[in-house]
Design a protein around this motif. Structure first.
Motif, mmCIF file in Angstrom:
data_model
loop_
_atom_site.group_PDB
_atom_site.id
_atom_site.type_symbol
_atom_site.label_atom_id
_atom_site.label_comp_id
_atom_site.label_asym_id
_atom_site.label_seq_id
_atom_site.Cartn_x
_atom_site.Cartn_y
_atom_site.Cartn_z
ATOM 1 N N ARG A 119 -7.724 5.957 -4.112
ATOM 2 C CA ARG A 119 -7.775 5.309 -2.795
ATOM 3 C C ARG A 119 -8.916 5.860 -1.957
ATOM 4 N NH1 ARG A 119 -1.665 6.086 -1.220
ATOM 5 N NH2 ARG A 119 -2.110 7.959 -2.382
ATOM 6 N N ASP A 147 -7.755 11.058 -6.180
ATOM 7 C CA ASP A 147 -7.055 9.945 -5.538
ATOM 8 C C ASP A 147 -8.030 8.774 -5.447
ATOM 9 O OD1 ASP A 147 -5.590 8.201 -4.046
ATOM 10 O OD2 ASP A 147 -5.175 9.592 -2.432
ATOM 11 N N ASP A 154 10.094 1.355 -6.086
ATOM 12 C CA ASP A 154 9.356 2.182 -7.035
ATOM 13 C C ASP A 154 10.074 2.112 -8.372
ATOM 14 O OD1 ASP A 154 7.985 4.054 -8.497
ATOM 15 O OD2 ASP A 154 8.236 5.683 -7.055
ATOM 16 N N ASP A 163 0.819 -1.213 0.000
ATOM 17 C CA ASP A 163 0.000 0.000 0.000
ATOM 18 C C ASP A 163 0.852 1.262 0.000
ATOM 19 O OD1 ASP A 163 -2.624 0.925 -0.191
ATOM 20 O OD2 ASP A 163 -2.708 1.398 1.944
ATOM 21 N N SER A 164 2.140 1.122 0.255
ATOM 22 C CA SER A 164 3.003 2.305 0.285
ATOM 23 C C SER A 164 3.606 2.637 -1.079
ATOM 24 C CB SER A 164 4.116 2.119 1.320
ATOM 25 O OG SER A 164 4.993 1.092 0.921
ATOM 26 N N TYR A 165 3.373 1.799 -2.075
ATOM 27 C CA TYR A 165 3.906 2.050 -3.419
ATOM 28 C C TYR A 165 2.769 2.369 -4.385
ATOM 29 C CZ TYR A 165 8.266 0.000 -1.810
ATOM 30 O OH TYR A 165 9.418 -0.263 -1.120
ATOM 31 N N ILE A 166 2.996 3.350 -5.225
ATOM 32 C CA ILE A 166 2.042 3.663 -6.281
ATOM 33 C C ILE A 166 2.325 2.726 -7.446
ATOM 34 C CG2 ILE A 166 1.253 5.422 -7.914
ATOM 35 C CD1 ILE A 166 0.461 5.968 -5.005
ATOM 36 N N GLN A 167 1.299 2.051 -7.903
ATOM 37 C CA GLN A 167 1.451 1.107 -9.017
ATOM 38 C C GLN A 167 1.301 1.845 -10.347
ATOM 39 O OE1 GLN A 167 2.430 -1.881 -9.046
ATOM 40 N NE2 GLN A 167 1.742 -2.801 -10.933
ATOM 41 N N CYS A 202 -2.680 6.819 -9.657
ATOM 42 C CA CYS A 202 -3.062 7.015 -8.258
ATOM 43 C C CYS A 202 -3.565 5.725 -7.607
ATOM 44 C CB CYS A 202 -4.084 8.143 -8.133
ATOM 45 S SG CYS A 202 -5.538 7.917 -9.136
ATOM 46 N N TYR A 203 -3.294 4.585 -8.198
ATOM 47 C CA TYR A 203 -3.602 3.286 -7.584
ATOM 48 C C TYR A 203 -2.373 2.784 -6.838
ATOM 49 C CZ TYR A 203 -8.072 2.056 -9.712
ATOM 50 O OH TYR A 203 -9.387 1.986 -10.035
ATOM 51 N N THR A 204 -2.593 2.278 -5.638
ATOM 52 C CA THR A 204 -1.477 1.661 -4.937
ATOM 53 C C THR A 204 -1.280 0.248 -5.487
ATOM 54 O OG1 THR A 204 -2.789 0.664 -3.165
ATOM 55 C CG2 THR A 204 -2.007 2.942 -2.831
ATOM 56 N N ARG A 205 -0.112 -0.301 -5.229
ATOM 57 C CA ARG A 205 0.166 -1.667 -5.671
ATOM 58 C C ARG A 205 -0.761 -2.658 -4.967
ATOM 59 N NH1 ARG A 205 5.996 -2.278 -5.620
ATOM 60 N NH2 ARG A 205 5.736 -0.579 -7.077
#
Length: 176
Positions: free
Chosen positions: A173, A171, A93, A45-49, A52-55
């Protein structure tokens, strides 16, 4: 006649998916919960995939949709969901200047597989799916039909994420 047959098949699959979905959401979460209760969820959840979606959100989407498609066809939905969740388990990242992003698409399945092996026991099907989910960019396709599900759902989710991000300007999220 062909159009009518196509519509009939589409309605059949929609009805089947809706029937399965109402009974199987709990099953899906019981399969993936053990992977999320450790620190994987927080790390992903700490990385942007994409945009604006997290991995984590991307991986959950891939696991969720892949699970239900495998369920509709009566295939191995457990391995499909687990591999869908773990397919992008690389903890860096790829847009960072310190990483050679040109090779990311080719190298990240191997890194994700190594990381997945560290946190859980994987079946041969799960290992194959994680290792080969970038087929079409990498030369060797998966051996298993479940692998094709994860491969194409991954591409569909990435495409959807791109268009939602471009047109929403918010965002994502916060929406989920």
């Amino acid at each position: 006649i062909l159009r009518l047959c196509g519509l009939s098949m589409a309605f059949f699959f929609v009805r089947k998916i809706l029937a399965i979905q109402s009974d199987s959401v709990t099953e899906f979460y019981s399969i993936i919960y053990s992977r999320l209760e450790n620190s994987i969820g927080q790390k992903l959840d700490s990385y942007i995939q994409l945009y604006c979606y997290t991995r984590l959100k991307h991986s959950l989407d891939v696991a969720y949709y892949s699970f239900f498609i495998a369920k509709v066809f009566g295939w191995d939905c457990r391995s499909t969901a687990r591999a869908g969740l773990l397919h992008d388990l690389f903890l860096y990242d790829w847009r960072d200047d310190s990483y050679d992003g040109k090779l990311h698409a080719i190298n990240h399945p191997t890194i994700a597989l190594e990381n997945a092996r560290k946190i859980c026991d994987l079946t041969m099907v799960e290992e194959d799916i994680i290792k080969k989910h970038m087929w079409l960019i990498t030369p060797i396709p998966t051996r298993y039909k479940e692998g094709f599900i994860v491969t194409f759902v991954d591409k569909a989710c990435a495409t959807r994420e791109f268009f939602i991000s471009v047109f929403s300007k918010s965002d994502v999220r916060a929406v989920y």
